[in-house]
Design a protein around this motif. Structure first.
Motif, short mmCIF file in Angstrom:
data_model
loop_
_atom_site.label_atom_id
_atom_site.label_comp_id
_atom_site.label_asym_id
_atom_site.label_seq_id
_atom_site.Cartn_x
_atom_site.Cartn_y
_atom_site.Cartn_z
N MET A 18 0.84 -1.17 0.00
CA MET A 18 0.00 0.00 0.00
C MET A 18 0.89 1.23 0.00
O MET A 18 1.90 1.28 0.70
CB MET A 18 -0.88 0.02 1.25
CG MET A 18 -1.77 1.26 1.32
SD MET A 18 -2.51 1.57 2.94
CE MET A 18 -1.24 2.57 3.68
N TYR A 19 0.50 2.21 -0.77
CA TYR A 19 1.22 3.48 -0.82
C TYR A 19 0.20 4.61 -0.87
O TYR A 19 -0.72 4.59 -1.68
CB TYR A 19 2.13 3.54 -2.05
CG TYR A 19 2.92 4.82 -2.14
CD1 TYR A 19 4.08 4.99 -1.40
CD2 TYR A 19 2.48 5.86 -2.96
CE1 TYR A 19 4.80 6.17 -1.48
CE2 TYR A 19 3.19 7.05 -3.03
CZ TYR A 19 4.36 7.19 -2.30
OH TYR A 19 5.07 8.37 -2.37
N ARG A 20 0.36 5.59 0.01
CA ARG A 20 -0.49 6.78 0.01
C ARG A 20 0.43 8.00 0.08
O ARG A 20 1.43 7.99 0.79
CB ARG A 20 -1.45 6.81 1.20
CG ARG A 20 -2.45 5.67 1.24
CD ARG A 20 -3.51 5.80 0.13
NE ARG A 20 -4.53 4.80 0.22
CZ ARG A 20 -4.49 3.60 -0.33
NH1 ARG A 20 -3.44 3.24 -1.02
NH2 ARG A 20 -5.49 2.76 -0.21
N GLU A 21 0.05 9.06 -0.64
CA GLU A 21 0.88 10.26 -0.71
C GLU A 21 -0.01 11.49 -0.73
O GLU A 21 -1.10 11.47 -1.30
CB GLU A 21 1.72 10.21 -1.98
CG GLU A 21 2.55 11.42 -2.25
CD GLU A 21 3.31 11.30 -3.56
OE1 GLU A 21 2.95 12.02 -4.52
OE2 GLU A 21 4.25 10.48 -3.62
N ASN A 22 0.47 12.57 -0.11
CA ASN A 22 -0.21 13.85 -0.17
C ASN A 22 0.85 14.91 -0.39
O ASN A 22 1.88 14.92 0.28
CB ASN A 22 -0.97 14.14 1.12
CG ASN A 22 -1.68 15.48 1.06
OD1 ASN A 22 -1.11 16.50 1.40
ND2 ASN A 22 -2.92 15.45 0.60
N SER A 23 0.61 15.80 -1.34
CA SER A 23 1.55 16.86 -1.67
C SER A 23 0.83 18.19 -1.69
O SER A 23 -0.30 18.28 -2.17
CB SER A 23 2.17 16.57 -3.04
OG SER A 23 3.17 17.51 -3.34
N THR A 24 1.48 19.22 -1.15
CA THR A 24 0.91 20.56 -1.15
C THR A 24 2.04 21.58 -1.22
O THR A 24 3.17 21.28 -0.85
CB THR A 24 0.05 20.79 0.11
OG1 THR A 24 -0.69 21.99 -0.05
CG2 THR A 24 0.87 20.88 1.37
#
Length: 143
Positions: free
Chosen positions: A1-7
Motif C-alpha cells: 500500500m502506498y499513500r501520498e499527499n503533496s501541497t
C-alpha cells in the motif's frame, strides 16, 4: 500500500525543514501525533529513534533510515508484521515549498491493511501536511 499527499506551503524550505525534523515539537501542532519522545539526544540523524503515540494506536518506535538535509526525511517502524515507511520530501516551488508526505506499508498483510485502513491513512497524511502548512506560516524564517 502506498499513500501520498503533496501541497505547496507558503514558507521557504528552511522553515518547513526545521519543523519536519523537530519531531519533538509535532504534538504541539499536529493533531495526528499525541506524544513523541526522542530516544537519543542531539540532532536527528540516520539511526535516530523516537517513540510515537498516535490517536487510537499503541506507541511505536520509528527509526530514521534516510536524512538528506533540506530535502528528505524518511523513517520506518514495524507493526503487526508490517513494515511502515514514512517519508517527507521537500522541494522549492516559487516562493514556497512543495511538501510531500507519504506512507508505504509492505509485508504479508499489506493488502488487507490497505483494504481496512487505506482511506484513513490517506486522511491522516493529508491532515499532517495541512498541519505543517499552518505551522510553517506561523514560524519565522532563519537566515
Amino acid at each position: 500500500m502506498y499513500r501520498e499527499n503533496s501541497t505547496v506551503i507558503s514558507a521557504p524550505p528552511s522553515v518547513v525543514w526545521r519543523l519536519t525534523t523537530d519531531v519533538e515539537r509535532w504534538p504541539s501542532f499536529m493533531p495526528t501525533v499525541q506524544q513523541l519522545t526522542r530516544l537519543e539526544a542531539g540532532e536527528l540523524r540516520v539511526g535516530s529513534t523516537a517513540r510515537v503515540k498516535q490517536p487510537g494506536q499503541t506507541a511505536a518506535v520509528w527509526t530514521v533510515t534516510r536524512l538528506t538535509p533540506t530535502t528528505e526525511f524518511t523513517w520506518e517502524t514495524r507493526r503487526m508484521g508490517l513494515r511502515m515507511i514514512g517519508r517527507h520530501l521537500l522541494a522549492p516551488e516559487g516562493d514556497g515549498t512543495r511538501n510531500t508526505v507519504s506512507i508505504e506499508v509492505t509485508g504479508r498483510g499489506a493488502g488487507l491493511f490497505s483494504a481496512f485502513f487505506g482511506g484513513l491513512i490517506a486522511r491522516v497524511i493529508q491532515q499532517e501536511n495541512a498541519a505543517f502548512a499552518r505551522a510553517s506560516t506561523q514560524t519565522t524564517p532563519t537566515p
